[in-house]
Design an enzyme around this catalytic site. Sequence first.
Site, short mmCIF file in Angstrom:
data_model
loop_
_atom_site.label_atom_id
_atom_site.label_comp_id
_atom_site.label_asym_id
_atom_site.label_seq_id
_atom_site.Cartn_x
_atom_site.Cartn_y
_atom_site.Cartn_z
CG ASP A 80 -1.93 1.07 1.28
OD1 ASP A 80 -1.83 2.04 0.50
OD2 ASP A 80 -2.87 0.97 2.11
CG ASP A 91 -4.29 5.60 -0.23
OD1 ASP A 91 -3.46 4.68 -0.28
OD2 ASP A 91 -5.01 5.83 0.76
CG HIS A 171 -9.26 7.35 3.33
ND1 HIS A 171 -8.39 8.21 2.70
CD2 HIS A 171 -8.73 6.11 3.18
CE1 HIS A 171 -7.37 7.50 2.22
NE2 HIS A 171 -7.55 6.22 2.49
CG HIS A 179 -7.10 8.55 6.59
ND1 HIS A 179 -5.84 8.22 7.00
CD2 HIS A 179 -7.50 7.53 5.80
CE1 HIS A 179 -5.50 7.04 6.48
NE2 HIS A 179 -6.49 6.61 5.74
CD GLU A 203 -7.89 2.01 2.43
OE1 GLU A 203 -6.94 1.26 2.68
OE2 GLU A 203 -7.86 3.22 2.67
CD GLU A 295 -6.13 2.69 -0.55
OE1 GLU A 295 -5.09 2.14 -0.13
OE2 GLU A 295 -6.63 3.69 0.00
MN MN Z 1 -3.58 3.03 1.01
MN MN Z 2 -6.26 4.61 1.91
#
Ligand code: MN
Ligand code: MN
Length: 310
Positions: A80, A91, A171, A179, A203, A295
């Site tokens: 990630d 992200d 998020h 976030h 995600e 994600e």
């Molecule tokens: Mn992530």
């Molecule tokens: Mn994330």
Amino acid sequence: MNTQKIIQAGKIAKQVREFIEPLIKKDMPLLDIAKKIEDKIKELGGEPAFPTNLSINNIAAHYTPSHDDKTLAHGLLKVDFGVHVDGWVADTAFSIDLENNEENKKLIQASKDALDNAIKLIKDNYSQGHSGENSVQKGGALKPTTSEIGKTIQETIESAGFSPVINLSGHEIKQYELHAGLTIPNMDNKKNILLKEGLYAIEPFTTTGNGKVHDGSPSGIYMLVDEKTPRSQTAREVLNFIIEKYSTLPFCSRWIVKELGIKSLFGLKQLEDNGNLHNFPQLVEIQGSKVAQTEHTILIEKGEVIVTTE
Ligand code: MN
Ligand code: MN
């Protein structure tokens, strides 16, 4: 929102994923994987938006190698990472099975399918019913809601015979705020909150366990929470560096050691004790069960849905 920088960050993230995924092999040091990812991000003109998370098996998230980490890649590995361009974040995450294990593969596939279905739901709603700057009118109701997205994720995962991790979620993202605002649940949380235009990470986490994580050991992933002046000179120097270099985005002890030397670890500890920094805990599945994650980041703007990291 700066659309151009959001798209640029997403493109870099996609290129980095395509670069690193085929390179990861069993027994590769996690330190090497993190370094390759973070170097590639910079080479392509971005900055890491947070330390690369390389979480194995029952660790769902927030494992990043320390500066002297000896861990070798194995098991079910979640990769990630984030890219930012001037604070605008992409992200993204993928999971790899390094054991040639059928259950791992199915668990990973379920998280991919859940993400695909969630994105499809959002795209369908927007393309069919867009009726203004911020809302979608469909059959008298505003759609999609975050709980409908969560329901789609949950149903996809449960139909594959697994559970979603219900206390981890997607998020909203704002500039220099990873976030922010809205939460995108991985279950039907019955909250009828409209997914408005904006930037979001989705995600889905899948597990063979009951579907919850709890806090584990401190991760060495930090975030600035208070700029109050610490007493020691070392701590002040580290704090100034953090404010300048990372602002309110997460960073890790490995980066601080690389930039400021091993002695800066004392400064980091003092900043933590002084309340300047939050040290994120690792997030661990409560039964010790395996967890997979996929994600993407999506941008919804002017009625259009763009997966920036795809
Ligand atoms: Mn992530
Ligand atoms: Mn994330």
